[in-house]
Scaffold this active site. Structure first.
Site, PDB file in Angstrom:
ATOM      1  N   SER A 187     -13.463   8.847   3.768  1.00  0.00           N
ATOM      2  CA  SER A 187     -14.137   9.977   4.415  1.00  0.00           C
ATOM      3  C   SER A 187     -15.654   9.822   4.477  1.00  0.00           C
ATOM      4  O   SER A 187     -16.336  10.637   5.106  1.00  0.00           O
ATOM      5  CB  SER A 187     -13.800  11.281   3.689  1.00  0.00           C
ATOM      6  N   LYS A 188     -16.200   8.797   3.842  1.00  0.00           N
ATOM      7  CA  LYS A 188     -17.647   8.603   3.858  1.00  0.00           C
ATOM      8  C   LYS A 188     -18.116   8.118   5.234  1.00  0.00           C
ATOM      9  O   LYS A 188     -17.342   7.614   6.035  1.00  0.00           O
ATOM     10  CB  LYS A 188     -18.050   7.588   2.781  1.00  0.00           C
ATOM     11  N   ASN A 189     -19.408   8.243   5.508  1.00  0.00           N
ATOM     12  CA  ASN A 189     -19.944   7.772   6.794  1.00  0.00           C
ATOM     13  C   ASN A 189     -19.627   6.299   7.016  1.00  0.00           C
ATOM     14  O   ASN A 189     -19.367   5.883   8.139  1.00  0.00           O
ATOM     15  CB  ASN A 189     -21.450   7.994   6.852  1.00  0.00           C
TER      16      ASN A 189
END
Length: 370
Positions: A187-189
């Site tokens: 879910s991180k950039n």
């Protein structure tokens, strides 16, 4: 129209060919453990973070654990940090045998309050962990000053590629601290197709320790100078991350555009406090987190309209049952506690269409009668 909090399939559709090619190159090489993509990614992340060294590891939690070990944190030591963060920050402190010391946050940025850090540092303090929350850096130079002789770890799990102007110079997330840590949770950039993490540093000695700690305590096979861990960044994950890395700045810019769109749309809604970005910071908006009264009712309203949202975080760490032994009570970190009752994160991913953004905006405005 349904609007998910995050749609990784939308991102994958734009990069599928590059990712599949990168994965198949690893499969064809059969070099699955610490293969060339790992060292290549380390060089690239070091360059992005303006750091001399980067060390890949199994996940963001391990990056914190390795950082604490590299800094010599041992049982009986204290580590000052924030209670308004993901559990891993304090969990890593506990798991090296040290004692988390929680201090409150700046209510505008949600990041650790440097003045509170200065007040908490004492004879037993071995390190400070500053967390960059929701995509913008903590006031890292102020935290470093407040920590005095104690080294600072920058938990930059949510800020890869973010920056801050310090003394007229653009400083990248992870650059200024003794050790900066990143997470590549999906879910991180910059997210992998599974778990992954990395630590960055400017220090030769810390780099050597981090390299040893991730591979059972040694850099030469079957020779172990210290007791370490099995915490290598998987080559397949490194390959995915390298395919994604060239898109990171564009994706983060897209998140900033979406944030600006929300900001303008909510400007006349008195009950909605939009994210405050420190003027020194360039945020990557890992989350777009508003503060509202009746937070739980708003979340239910959004759910009924098919709109995803989440609460990061509903219970501060100083009040978590597992940390009851520390003796904290409600009211000791009042800003963290108030934030936990008011924050709600809305969809912000860069692939959102204008119609989807409008759907979110209309639902929030309708809840407040606007």
């Amino acid at each position: 129209m349904a609007v998910p909090l995050l749609d990784l399939k939308a991102q994958h559709a734009t990069i599928r060919e590059d990712v599949v090619a990168a994965l198949m190159a690893v499969v064809d090489s059969q070099a699955f453990i610490l293969g060339e993509p790992v060292s290549d990614l380390e060089r690239e992340v070091a360059a992005l973070s303006q750091s001399r060294y980067a060390v890949g590891c199994a996940n963001g939690t391990d990056a914190l654990l390795l950082a604490l070990r590299a800094l010599g944190v041992t049982p009986g030591d204290e580590v000052v940090t924030t209670p308004f963060t993901f559990f891993a920050t304090a969990g890593a402190v506990h798991n090296v045998g040290a004692r988390p010391v929680f201090v409150d946050i700046d209510p505008r940025t949600f990041n650790i309050d440097p003045a509170a850090v200065g007040a908490a540092v004492g004879a037993k303090t071995k390190a400070v962990i500053a967390v960059d929350l929701f995509g913008q850096m903590a006031a890292i130079e102020q935290v470093i000053a407040a920590a005095g002789a104690c080294p600072v770890i920058e938990d930059a799990a949510q800020t890869i590629g973010a920056s801050r102007i310090i003394d007229g110079k653009r400083v990248m997330a992870g650059e200024a601290a003794a050790i900066g840590t990143f997470s590549f949770f999906p879910s991180k950039n910059l997210g992998g197709y599974g778990d992954g993490g990395m630590a960055v540093t400017q220090d030769d000695v810390l780099f050597d320790l981090l390299m040893k700690l991730r591979t059972h305590g040694g850099r030469k096979t079957y020779f172990h100078e210290i007791v370490g861990y099995n915490s290598r960044l998987d080559t397949l994950q490194a390959a995915v991350l390298r395919a994604k890395l060239p898109h990171l700045e564009g994706w983060s810019a897209g998140r900033r555009r979406n944030a600006a769109y929300y900001d303008a749309a909510f400007a006349d809604v008195a009950d909605v406090t939009t994210p405050y970005i420190d003027p020194a910071n360039t945020s990557i908006y890992n989350q777009y987190t508003i503060r509202v009264p009746q937070r739980d009712a708003l979340q239910q309203h959004l759910k009924a309209h098919g709109i995803g949202s989440n609460v990061y975080y509903p219970l501060p760490l100083h009040l978590q049952p597992c940390f009851a032994y520390l003796g904290y009570r409600e009211g000791q970190c009042p800003e963290s506690e108030r934030a936990a009752h008011e924050v709600l994160s809305l969809p912000i991913y860069p692939e959102l269409a204008t119609a989807q953004l409008d759907e979110v905006i209309q639902a929030v405005r309708a809840f407040f009668g606007r």
